[in-house]
Design a protein around this motif. Structure first.
Motif, PDB file in Angstrom:
ATOM      1  N   ALA A  65       0.828  -1.211   0.000  1.00  0.00           N
ATOM      2  CA  ALA A  65       0.000   0.000   0.000  1.00  0.00           C
ATOM      3  C   ALA A  65       0.860   1.258   0.000  1.00  0.00           C
ATOM      4  CB  ALA A  65      -0.927  -0.011   1.219  1.00  0.00           C
ATOM      5  N   ILE A  66       1.947   1.234   0.754  1.00  0.00           N
ATOM      6  CA  ILE A  66       2.845   2.385   0.792  1.00  0.00           C
ATOM      7  C   ILE A  66       3.397   2.674  -0.599  1.00  0.00           C
ATOM      8  CG2 ILE A  66       5.106   3.161   1.616  1.00  0.00           C
ATOM      9  CD1 ILE A  66       4.401   1.882   4.321  1.00  0.00           C
ATOM     10  N   ARG A  67       3.750   1.609  -1.330  1.00  0.00           N
ATOM     11  CA  ARG A  67       4.257   1.796  -2.699  1.00  0.00           C
ATOM     12  C   ARG A  67       3.145   2.244  -3.644  1.00  0.00           C
ATOM     13  NH1 ARG A  67       6.660  -3.140  -1.542  1.00  0.00           N
ATOM     14  NH2 ARG A  67       5.108  -4.186  -2.861  1.00  0.00           N
ATOM     15  N   GLU A  68       2.022   1.547  -3.618  1.00  0.00           N
ATOM     16  CA  GLU A  68       0.965   1.792  -4.597  1.00  0.00           C
ATOM     17  C   GLU A  68       0.324   3.162  -4.419  1.00  0.00           C
ATOM     18  OE1 GLU A  68      -3.328  -0.106  -6.057  1.00  0.00           O
ATOM     19  OE2 GLU A  68      -2.086  -1.173  -4.580  1.00  0.00           O
ATOM     20  N   PHE A  69       0.120   3.567  -3.160  1.00  0.00           N
ATOM     21  CA  PHE A  69      -0.577   4.821  -2.891  1.00  0.00           C
ATOM     22  C   PHE A  69       0.381   5.959  -2.530  1.00  0.00           C
ATOM     23  CE2 PHE A  69      -3.876   1.687  -2.566  1.00  0.00           C
ATOM     24  CZ  PHE A  69      -5.013   2.328  -3.024  1.00  0.00           C
ATOM     25  N   ASP A  70       1.663   5.695  -2.588  1.00  0.00           N
ATOM     26  CA  ASP A  70       2.677   6.714  -2.290  1.00  0.00           C
ATOM     27  C   ASP A  70       2.428   7.339  -0.923  1.00  0.00           C
ATOM     28  OD1 ASP A  70       4.924   8.315  -2.709  1.00  0.00           O
ATOM     29  OD2 ASP A  70       3.758   9.920  -3.653  1.00  0.00           O
ATOM     30  N   ILE A  71       2.228   6.477   0.080  1.00  0.00           N
ATOM     31  CA  ILE A  71       2.042   6.949   1.456  1.00  0.00           C
ATOM     32  C   ILE A  71       3.415   7.311   2.007  1.00  0.00           C
ATOM     33  CG2 ILE A  71       1.239   6.347   3.774  1.00  0.00           C
ATOM     34  CD1 ILE A  71      -0.654   4.310   2.412  1.00  0.00           C
ATOM     35  N   ALA A 104      -6.360   3.239   0.678  1.00  0.00           N
ATOM     36  CA  ALA A 104      -5.737   1.909   0.607  1.00  0.00           C
ATOM     37  C   ALA A 104      -6.511   0.899   1.445  1.00  0.00           C
ATOM     38  CB  ALA A 104      -4.287   1.992   1.077  1.00  0.00           C
ATOM     39  N   LYS A 105      -6.967   1.311   2.622  1.00  0.00           N
ATOM     40  CA  LYS A 105      -7.754   0.441   3.498  1.00  0.00           C
ATOM     41  C   LYS A 105      -9.026  -0.038   2.792  1.00  0.00           C
ATOM     42  CE  LYS A 105     -10.792   1.032   7.523  1.00  0.00           C
ATOM     43  NZ  LYS A 105     -11.167   1.964   8.619  1.00  0.00           N
ATOM     44  N   ILE A 106      -9.726   0.899   2.140  1.00  0.00           N
ATOM     45  CA  ILE A 106     -10.974   0.548   1.469  1.00  0.00           C
ATOM     46  C   ILE A 106     -10.715  -0.356   0.270  1.00  0.00           C
ATOM     47  CG2 ILE A 106     -12.854   1.518   0.087  1.00  0.00           C
ATOM     48  CD1 ILE A 106     -13.228   1.774   3.125  1.00  0.00           C
ATOM     49  N   MET A 107      -9.623  -0.101  -0.448  1.00  0.00           N
ATOM     50  CA  MET A 107      -9.368  -0.890  -1.663  1.00  0.00           C
ATOM     51  C   MET A 107      -8.942  -2.323  -1.352  1.00  0.00           C
ATOM     52  SD  MET A 107     -10.463   1.067  -3.853  1.00  0.00           S
ATOM     53  CE  MET A 107     -10.220  -0.122  -5.168  1.00  0.00           C
ATOM     54  N   LEU A 108      -8.519  -2.601  -0.117  1.00  0.00           N
ATOM     55  CA  LEU A 108      -8.255  -3.992   0.265  1.00  0.00           C
ATOM     56  C   LEU A 108      -9.521  -4.842   0.189  1.00  0.00           C
ATOM     57  CD1 LEU A 108      -5.793  -4.163   3.301  1.00  0.00           C
ATOM     58  CD2 LEU A 108      -5.421  -4.925   0.957  1.00  0.00           C
ATOM     59  N   LEU A 109     -10.688  -4.187   0.251  1.00  0.00           N
ATOM     60  CA  LEU A 109     -11.959  -4.901   0.161  1.00  0.00           C
ATOM     61  C   LEU A 109     -12.305  -5.270  -1.273  1.00  0.00           C
ATOM     62  CD1 LEU A 109     -13.922  -2.572   2.596  1.00  0.00           C
ATOM     63  CD2 LEU A 109     -13.220  -4.926   3.079  1.00  0.00           C
ATOM     64  N   GLU A 110     -11.541  -4.755  -2.232  1.00  0.00           N
ATOM     65  CA  GLU A 110     -11.771  -4.993  -3.657  1.00  0.00           C
ATOM     66  C   GLU A 110     -13.208  -4.661  -4.061  1.00  0.00           C
ATOM     67  OE1 GLU A 110     -10.569  -8.977  -4.472  1.00  0.00           O
ATOM     68  OE2 GLU A 110      -8.457  -8.585  -4.006  1.00  0.00           O
TER      69      GLU A 110
END
Length: 517
Positions: free
Chosen positions: A377-383, A406-412
């Motif tokens: 998530a850190i890489r994908e969302f540039d956190i 990122a939290k919400i997108m883990l739910l797909e």
């Protein structure tokens, strides 16, 4: 004219990490001085140093030409330096009047003079253009109304320097105009105003000078005359920002993925119907209090709700958010600090909380899997976090928003509802979030964007539904998708124009000009 307050080569470190480095800033009487920069640039840290909340590690402050050491925010207030926080710092179970005078109650002999406090509270609110009743409990107020109460509280004390930290982040343009009138009165009275905002057009409109920070360092201090928002953005991020909004992905046909008929939320929404198609970015506009947030909280099972809901043609009724998540519908709250994240918990715990069943083996949480998810998530969302073991509260506002996404997108999810996606974030992070939303659309996911920023709705959305007083005032799209059209529908001003737009008709294919209002 000598500055009222000056930061003299101020640096601030937290452990080995330096977040401010050798910053110089001066505030003159009767001036509005804006400070801009990306999230994490050091703006809020500088404000906290200037207002006595943090001591500088190096350098110091100069007040009226004399070096000064502030022992804390109370000391700063006694010296006339007032900070109006971005975060809402009010007591929910007290009235507006009680909050305004909390800790500084008006007394008549040994007793608290409630009548005097209510009277003075009403006067302070009226100066801000607010008609709120002083006896109203704060818990019953919207976020925007709470912000006005917080501003009124700050301005009740004698002030020579007033620091506004993102004051319009929760305000509509109309409410922001009321605040700007207050700021202009402060400037005319000789007060020095320090103004932090990510909304660069409003900086252009209200400021006399602008200081730009990047990575904790001073980039430039410039007069506002001749400095346009696009140049401010370039100074902030160090790159060209001329194309803020991505191209809108083309829409596919097909049946609606979400259909809502006659939605009702008691006290907030009365009979709203709409549909959302695959790959569509659907905007919801309107003034604060129009019922936009309450509509979708009701849909998600977070409020009492009635009406027909279909997802992919199947009738649904969500008793809670977990059921909505299971059906592929996710909601990103506008209140990321209060409802979106657990600020006292780690980034890892926040990221996986909504999808925790995917990270458990029986009763045991797979910490290794959580850490791998966080790294991704850190890489994908540039956190941008100094360390992965930080608490959510230690991230800047923009990085908190990325963590929440990122939290919400883990739910797909297949349907993503995002309430105020860029509230309180800098222009660089806005660009990232806009491209993320467009990317969802390009993948065939459907997105609802609830926003008080009209350029955001126009730049992102295929069409926009406008709510007013709990109902649907109309729809705009194509050539009619303009700020004028949204304002007409949101306010009900010039009803014949509003009715025409709601019916999907336009004169000569364009929305009415602003002058018609």
């Amino acid at each position: 004219m000598a500055p009222v307050l000056r930061a003299d080569r101020v640096s601030k470190s937290f452990g080995p990490v330096e977040v401010l480095s050798d910053v110089v800033l001066s505030l003159d009487p009767g001036e509005v001085h804006a400070v801009i920069g990306e999230n994490g640039a050091g703006k809020s840290t500088l404000m906290r140093v200037l207002s006595g909340h943090l001591p500088p590690t190096k350098g110091g402050l100069v007040l009226d030409g004399e070096p000064v050491t502030l022992s804390g925010p109370v000391d700063a207030e006694h010296r006339g330096i007032v900070l109006i926080h971005q975060e809402i710092l009010l007591a929910d179970d007290l009235t507006i009047a009680q909050n305004l005078f909390l800790g500084r109650e008006v007394r008549r002999g040994p007793f608290v003079d409630d009548a005097a406090m209510r009277r003075r509270a009403a006067e302070a609110l009226a100066e801000l253009g607010s008609t709120l009743a002083p006896d109203t409990l704060v818990r019953r107020l919207s976020i925007a109304e709470r912000q006005f109460v917080q501003i009124a509280r700050a301005l009740l004390v004698p002030h020579r320097v007033v620091i506004f930290d993102e004051p319009t982040a929760v305000l509509t343009p109309i409410e922001a105009d009321k605040l700007f009138a207050v700021i202009r009165r402060l400037r005319a009275s000789g007060t020095a105003v320090l103004y932090i905002s990510h909304r660069l057009p409003e900086v252009k409109a209200i400021a006399d000078r602008v200081t730009v920070l990047r990575d904790g360092r001073l980039v430039a201090t410039r007069e506002i005359a001749g400095l346009e928002p696009i140049e401010m953005a370039r100074l902030m991020v160090g790159r060209d920002m001329s194309k803020l909004y991505p191209e809108k992905p083309p829409l596919a046909g097909g049946d609606p993925v979400l259909a809502v008929r006659d939605a009702r939320v008691p006290g907030f929404v009365d009979g709203v119907s709409f549909s959302l198609r695959r790959g569509e970015i659907l905007g919801f506009g309107g003034l604060v209090g129009a019922g936009r947030t309450e509509l979708f909280e009701g849909l998600m099972g977070l409020r009492p709700f009635s009406g027909a809901v279909e997802v992919d043609g199947r009738a649904m009724r969500f008793r809670d958010a977990a059921q909505a998540f299971a059906a592929g519908v996710a909601y990103v709250s506008e209140d990321r600090k209060g409802r979106g994240l657990l600020l006292g918990q780690s980034l890892r715990a926040n990221l996986t909380l909504a999808a925790l069943d995917r990270f458990t083996r029986g009763p045991i949480i797979d910490v290794g899997a959580e850490e791998r998810a966080l790294s991704g998530a850190i890489r994908e969302f540039d956190i941008r976090a100094r360390r992965p073991d930080l608490l959510a509260s230690q991230l800047s506002g923009g990085n908190q928003q990325k963590l929440l996404l990122a939290k919400i997108m883990l739910l797909e999810p297949r349907i993503v509802i995002i309430d105020e996606p860029t509230r309180g974030v800098d222009i660089g992070t806005k660009e990232q979030i806009y491209r993320f939303i467009a990317g969802l659309s390009a993948q065939g996911r459907s997105v609802v964007v609830i926003s008080s920023e009209m350029p955001e709705l126009i730049g992102l959305c295929h069409r926009v539904l406008v709510m007013r007083n709990g109902g649907l005032a109309g729809e705009v799209g194509g050539a009619d998708l303009t700020e004028d059209a949204i304002v007409f529908l949101a306010t009900g001003v010039h009803e014949d124009d509003a009715a025409r737009i709601a019916a999907g008709r336009s004169t000569h294919g364009a929305a009415p000009r602003a002058g018609h209002a």
